[in-house]
Design a protein around this motif. Sequence first.
Motif, PDB file in Angstrom:
ATOM      1  N   ASP A   1       0.887  -1.232   0.101  1.00  0.00           N
ATOM      2  CA  ASP A   1      -0.149  -0.045  -0.152  1.00  0.00           C
ATOM      3  C   ASP A   1       0.908   1.098   0.084  1.00  0.00           C
ATOM      4  O   ASP A   1       2.061   1.200   0.311  1.00  0.00           O
TER       5      ASP A   1
ATOM      6  N   ALA B   1       0.553   5.284   1.382  1.00  0.00           N
ATOM      7  CA  ALA B   1      -0.371   6.053   2.125  1.00  0.00           C
ATOM      8  C   ALA B   1       0.159   7.640   2.102  1.00  0.00           C
ATOM      9  O   ALA B   1       1.415   7.688   1.995  1.00  0.00           O
TER      10      ALA B   1
ATOM     11  N   ILE C   1      -0.513  11.325   3.999  1.00  0.00           N
ATOM     12  CA  ILE C   1      -1.109  11.752   5.216  1.00  0.00           C
ATOM     13  C   ILE C   1      -0.523  13.073   5.601  1.00  0.00           C
ATOM     14  O   ILE C   1       0.764  13.360   5.986  1.00  0.00           O
TER      15      ILE C   1
ATOM     16  N   GLY D   1      -5.110  11.306   6.521  1.00  0.00           N
ATOM     17  CA  GLY D   1      -5.058  10.993   5.044  1.00  0.00           C
ATOM     18  C   GLY D   1      -5.771   9.824   4.152  1.00  0.00           C
ATOM     19  O   GLY D   1      -6.617   9.687   4.558  1.00  0.00           O
ATOM     20  N   TYR D   2      -4.857   9.582   3.361  1.00  0.00           N
ATOM     21  CA  TYR D   2      -5.452   8.540   2.294  1.00  0.00           C
ATOM     22  C   TYR D   2      -4.400   7.473   2.151  1.00  0.00           C
ATOM     23  O   TYR D   2      -3.185   7.535   2.263  1.00  0.00           O
TER      24      TYR D   2
ATOM     25  N   TYR E   1      -3.897   3.873  -0.288  1.00  0.00           N
ATOM     26  CA  TYR E   1      -4.468   2.994  -1.600  1.00  0.00           C
ATOM     27  C   TYR E   1      -3.789   1.803  -1.490  1.00  0.00           C
ATOM     28  O   TYR E   1      -2.388   1.349  -1.406  1.00  0.00           O
TER      29      TYR E   1
ATOM     30  N   SER F   1      -9.211   1.523  -1.647  1.00  0.00           N
ATOM     31  CA  SER F   1      -8.569   2.864  -1.298  1.00  0.00           C
ATOM     32  C   SER F   1      -9.458   3.188   0.171  1.00  0.00           C
ATOM     33  O   SER F   1     -10.539   2.883   0.338  1.00  0.00           O
ATOM     34  N   ASP F   2      -8.915   3.870   1.364  1.00  0.00           N
ATOM     35  CA  ASP F   2      -9.671   4.293   2.392  1.00  0.00           C
ATOM     36  C   ASP F   2      -8.763   5.357   3.006  1.00  0.00           C
ATOM     37  O   ASP F   2      -7.992   5.938   2.632  1.00  0.00           O
ATOM     38  N   ALA F   3      -9.760   5.937   4.153  1.00  0.00           N
ATOM     39  CA  ALA F   3      -8.965   6.756   4.927  1.00  0.00           C
ATOM     40  C   ALA F   3      -7.770   6.222   5.928  1.00  0.00           C
ATOM     41  O   ALA F   3      -7.761   5.036   6.269  1.00  0.00           O
TER      42      ALA F   3
END
Length: 187
Positions: free
Chosen positions: A131, A133, A135, A157-158, A160, A173-175
């Motif tokens: 992943d 990230a 942030i 943040g984000y 993926y 994807s997520d927070a």
Amino acid sequence: MKTFLATLAFCSLCLVVHSQNASVEQSTYGIQTGFLGIWVQNESKLSATIALRSEIGFDTGIWGGAFYDGTGFLLAPVLTLEPRLYYNLNKRINKSRRIDGNSGNFISLKTSYHPDWFVISNYENIRIISDIAIIPTWGIRRPIGKHFIYEAGIGIGYVYTFAKNAGYLENDSDAAVNLHLRIGYRF
């Protein structure tokens, strides 16, 4: 009166010159640990208040419960690049506080990548899904003595997740949350 004004002007000039010298260090290396990992890091100066932090280390995962035979533990590699803006260096100097080792308050854009290279775990055949990230983070960094530092930060943040690489139908994807409290040694 002329002597007083000359002395006042000289002192003001010294304060202005002193406040312009507030700057992050050219380069600083260190090792840090926290509740969930261990990392080796470098911060390189980009400007007087901006440093680029590069980091390699291991993030920790812990799991357990009724579905598992016992408590699981893993260490997964992580690569991080994080530009940091140290925004209160002049204020710290004016209050006679230390800024060595880039001690100050910062805002950053933490970008971390967890590759699926290997995992160290007490379970066999454990894999992680790669992943990335991104942030935005606010944090503080303070010295403890000459070489030790502590650091705390928080951000949302984000993330993926490259789930297709692990056999899933779609990537996800997520927070993501960055909540860290670390202590370290600065070389």
